[in-house]
Design an enzyme around this catalytic site. Structure first.
Site, PDB file in Angstrom:
ATOM      1  CG  HIS A   1      -2.177   1.218   1.189  1.00 49.12           C
ATOM      2  ND1 HIS A   1      -2.153   2.204   1.674  1.00 49.12           N
ATOM      3  CD2 HIS A   1      -2.724   0.869   0.434  1.00 49.12           C
ATOM      4  CE1 HIS A   1      -2.678   2.582   0.935  1.00 49.12           C
ATOM      5  NE2 HIS A   1      -3.861   1.525   1.003  1.00 49.12           N
TER       6      HIS A   1
ATOM      7  CG  ASP B   1      -8.976  -3.917  -3.221  1.00 48.28           C
ATOM      8  OD1 ASP B   1      -9.618  -3.559  -2.268  1.00 48.28           O
ATOM      9  OD2 ASP B   1      -8.185  -2.817  -3.946  1.00 48.28           O
TER      10      ASP B   1
HETATM   11  N1  ACO Z   1       4.464  -7.230  -4.867  1.00 49.64           N
HETATM   12  C1  ACO Z   1       5.538  -7.856  -5.328  1.00 49.64           C
HETATM   13  N2  ACO Z   1       6.277  -6.020  -5.076  1.00 49.64           N
HETATM   14  C2  ACO Z   1       6.236  -5.420  -4.343  1.00 49.64           C
HETATM   15  C3  ACO Z   1       3.917  -4.761  -4.177  1.00 49.64           C
HETATM   16  C4  ACO Z   1       3.976  -6.473  -4.490  1.00 49.64           C
HETATM   17  N3  ACO Z   1       2.412  -6.653  -4.775  1.00 49.64           N
HETATM   18  N4  ACO Z   1       3.833  -3.599  -4.147  1.00 49.64           N
HETATM   19  C5  ACO Z   1       4.962  -3.681  -4.518  1.00 49.64           C
HETATM   20  N5  ACO Z   1       6.404  -4.411  -4.445  1.00 49.64           N
HETATM   21  C6  ACO Z   1       7.457  -3.793  -4.091  1.00 49.64           C
HETATM   22  C7  ACO Z   1       8.011  -3.169  -5.087  1.00 49.64           C
HETATM   23  O1  ACO Z   1       8.292  -3.911  -6.189  1.00 49.64           O
HETATM   24  C8  ACO Z   1       9.386  -2.105  -4.920  1.00 49.64           C
HETATM   25  O2  ACO Z   1      10.214  -3.298  -4.847  1.00 49.64           O
HETATM   26  P1  ACO Z   1      11.797  -2.306  -5.158  1.00 49.64           P
HETATM   27  O3  ACO Z   1      12.009  -1.540  -4.107  1.00 49.64           O
HETATM   28  O4  ACO Z   1      13.012  -3.686  -5.058  1.00 49.64           O
HETATM   29  O5  ACO Z   1      11.416  -1.497  -6.354  1.00 49.64           O
HETATM   30  C9  ACO Z   1       9.202  -2.077  -3.264  1.00 49.64           C
HETATM   31  O6  ACO Z   1       7.761  -3.215  -3.175  1.00 49.64           O
HETATM   32  C10 ACO Z   1       7.958  -0.508  -3.639  1.00 49.64           C
HETATM   33  O7  ACO Z   1       6.672  -0.957  -4.616  1.00 49.64           O
HETATM   34  P2  ACO Z   1       6.330   0.367  -5.197  1.00 49.64           P
HETATM   35  O8  ACO Z   1       5.453  -0.392  -6.010  1.00 49.64           O
HETATM   36  O9  ACO Z   1       7.535   1.387  -5.141  1.00 49.64           O
HETATM   37  O10 ACO Z   1       5.081   0.612  -4.079  1.00 49.64           O
HETATM   38  P3  ACO Z   1       4.242   2.162  -4.288  1.00 49.64           P
HETATM   39  O11 ACO Z   1       3.982   2.989  -3.134  1.00 49.64           O
HETATM   40  O12 ACO Z   1       4.372   2.929  -5.166  1.00 49.64           O
HETATM   41  O13 ACO Z   1       3.036   1.153  -4.545  1.00 49.64           O
HETATM   42  C11 ACO Z   1       1.176  -0.333  -4.926  1.00 49.64           C
HETATM   43  C12 ACO Z   1       1.893   0.670  -3.972  1.00 49.64           C
HETATM   44  C13 ACO Z   1       0.318  -0.014  -5.750  1.00 49.64           C
HETATM   45  C14 ACO Z   1       0.071  -0.864  -4.096  1.00 49.64           C
HETATM   46  C15 ACO Z   1       2.304  -1.254  -4.826  1.00 49.64           C
HETATM   47  O14 ACO Z   1       2.299  -2.315  -3.127  1.00 49.64           O
HETATM   48  C16 ACO Z   1       0.897  -2.854  -5.627  1.00 49.64           C
HETATM   49  O15 ACO Z   1       1.503  -2.193  -7.173  1.00 49.64           O
HETATM   50  N6  ACO Z   1       0.392  -3.207  -4.922  1.00 49.64           N
HETATM   51  C17 ACO Z   1      -0.844  -4.801  -5.468  1.00 49.64           C
HETATM   52  C18 ACO Z   1      -1.572  -4.001  -6.190  1.00 49.64           C
HETATM   53  C19 ACO Z   1      -2.850  -3.305  -5.131  1.00 49.64           C
HETATM   54  O16 ACO Z   1      -3.491  -4.516  -4.021  1.00 49.64           O
HETATM   55  N7  ACO Z   1      -3.674  -2.687  -5.233  1.00 49.64           N
HETATM   56  C20 ACO Z   1      -4.433  -2.483  -4.346  1.00 49.64           C
HETATM   57  C21 ACO Z   1      -4.256  -1.120  -3.181  1.00 49.64           C
HETATM   58  S1  ACO Z   1      -4.664  -0.699  -1.859  1.00 49.64           S
HETATM   59  C22 ACO Z   1      -6.711   0.227  -2.456  1.00 49.64           C
HETATM   60  O17 ACO Z   1      -5.996   0.603  -3.563  1.00 49.64           O
HETATM   61  C23 ACO Z   1      -7.385  -0.196  -1.969  1.00 49.64           C
END
Ligand code: ACO
Length: 428
Positions: free
Chosen positions: A307, A364
């Site tokens: 998140h 979610d």
């Molecule tokens: N699976 C694997 N790796 C992940 C995940 C995941 N679900 N989420 C983040 N990471 C990793 C990224 O690859 C990144 O790794 P790095 O530092 O080695 O490059 C690190 O964790 C940070 O991730 P970011 O994408 O920079 O985090 P951001 O805050 O931008 O994104 C987000 C948050 C979009 C929710 C992300 O965690 C994601 O895509 N999750 C999956 C989709 C999801 O469940 N969305 C619902 C969010 S809740 C809502 O909207 C109600």
């Protein structure tokens, strides 16, 4: 004396006020940065450090896993009040008295029919259309059926627009689902509660009386409460920014629905279930998918994990996980998908990749399991989220207009070509 932040650029110091919120969060007010420095701006892709507004609606602390609506903890609200009371609280700032709540519900009920011509628009969508696209379009179409703009200086005008959208959106949602299933449209029943009526409009069969299941009503009520607001997330920021151009409430909410559709935002609940089903179909090997999620050359992400703001457990996920267990048990459902979800969660919580990055299950991760138990089609999951988020979008839109916020218009750092001479087509 008020506190200041100092920014030094090329040896010259500039002072900016520090503002403290009621929960002691601190912001540097850089409103005068560009004019004071002769054009310097801040750059913050994805707004990870940038506050877009001051707001009195929702407080969340991602590090501590706190979520509060108007000062009330989400845990207490999910236990003690219903979705309509939370809606009132978010929009108007206080929990309603019994009389206020009854009037609010009556006013919404008075608006819970839509123009029959909406059916013609609905008919025009192909069977393949995703419900989120249909709902976004129909919500936008409400503007055409209600062309008078809202006078934001009139509480009465604002109130009318608010009860209209709260009354009509569940109809659009239910009709969209029924159209896709080839069922005749249902007009609901004014004698029912707000959430009961949503379920009736979605599931009543044309040839028999719809009997409410209290377990399902309570579960949906709770899910909607947990989704009702989450301060300046992607869809809410969209609603505020569209509304800041003085677009109407329905148009602003239609834009918010489109933003919510994305799989990185509200679309994640559908994506989570698709992922869990794919893992099950592939033999249930959760370890394989954990490796894929960690592999930087693989685009796969563990949907429902991580998140932008919560770097500790999402408090909503805790409540939903418990609710999923209760609902499945009460309905006597033994869902292998829930077992896979629990297995993945356990592995992720012990895996250094997820631990170091503070990736926890979000709201979610378990909501899809409950929706599935309720017989809600997968494509409708994000639509259910939209019904839940509606009060938040309305509250944020209303706050933004009442505070007379300026039009949202970010700056950019241009990195394209500098001025170059035009080349005639024959010489390119
Ligand atoms: N699976 C694997 N790796 C992940 C995940 C995941 N679900 N989420 C983040 N990471 C990793 C990224 O690859 C990144 O790794 P790095 O530092 O080695 O490059 C690190 O964790 C940070 O991730 P970011 O994408 O920079 O985090 P951001 O805050 O931008 O994104 C987000 C948050 C979009 C929710 C992300 O965690 C994601 O895509 N999750 C999956 C989709 C999801 O469940 N969305 C619902 C969010 S809740 C809502 O909207 C109600």
């Amino acid at each position: 004396m008020s506190k200041q932040a100092t920014i030094e650029i090329d040896g010259k110091k500039y002072e900016f006020p520090l503002i403290t919120g009621t929960e002691n969060e601190v912001a540097i007010d850089i409103a005068t940065l560009r004019s004071a420095t002769g054009g310097v701006i801040t750059l913050d892709s994805g707004f990870k450090n940038t506050g877009s507004c001051e707001s009195a609606i929702t407080f969340l602390d991602g590090e501590k896993g706190i979520l509060r609506y108007r000062g009330y903890s989400i845990e207490e609200l999910a236990k003690k009040v219903d979705f309509l009371e939370v809606t009132y609280l978010l929009i108007f700032g206080e929990l309603p008295t019994k009389a206020q709540n009854d009037k609010f519900h009556d006013d919404i009920k008075a608006q819970s029919t839509v123009d029959e011509d909406i059916k013609k628009i609905l008919e025009a969508f192909p069977k393949t259309a995703h419900p989120m696209g249909i709902i976004s379009s129909l919500t936008s179409a409400l503007t055409a059926f209600n062309p008078s703009s809202v006078n934001v200086n009139s509480e009465e005008d604002m109130y009318k627009a608010i009860v209209k959208i709260l009354g009509k959106m569940p109809v659009l949602v239910a009709w969209t689902m029924r159209k896709k299933q080839g069922l005749p449209l249902d007009y609901g029943d004014d004698s029912l509660g707000y959430v009961e009526n949503i379920l009736k409009m979605m599931f009543a069969k044309p040839n028999c009386k719809y009997v409410q299941n209290k377990i399902l009503v309570d579960a949906l009520d709770k899910l909607l409460i947990l989704h009702a607001d989450h301060e300046q997330n992607c869809s809410t920021s969209t609603v505020r920014i569209v509304g800041s151009a003085h677009a109407g409430l329905f148009a602003s909410i239609s834009a918010g629905i489109s933003a919510l559709w994305g799989p990185l935002h509200g679309g994640a609940n559908q994506a989570v279930l698709e992922m869990l089903q794919a893992i099950e179909a592939d033999g249930g090997d959760t370890k394989k998918y954990m490796s894929k999620a960690k592999d930087k050359n693989d685009p796969f992400r563990l949907m429902g994990f991580g998140h932008r703001v919560y770097k500790n457990f999402d408090p909503r996920a805790k409540i939903i996980k418990k609710a999923a267990d209760e609902v499945l048990e009460a309905l006597g459902i033994d869902d292998p998908i829930l077992a896979i979800a629990k297995g993945l969660e356990k592995e992720a919580l012990e895996d250094p990749y997820f631990v170091e990055r503070k990736l926890y299950p979000n709201v979610d991760f378990y909501s899809g399991v409950i929706y599935r138990a309720m017989n809600i089609p997968q494509e409708m999951f994000t639509v259910m989220f939209a019904i839940g988020r509606l009060p938040g979008w309305i509250a944020q839109w209303r706050e933004m207009r009442l505070r007379k916020e300026p039009i949202g218009r970010p700056r950019q750092l241009y990195i394209g070509e500098t001025l170059r001479p035009y080349i005639d087509v024959d010489n390119r």
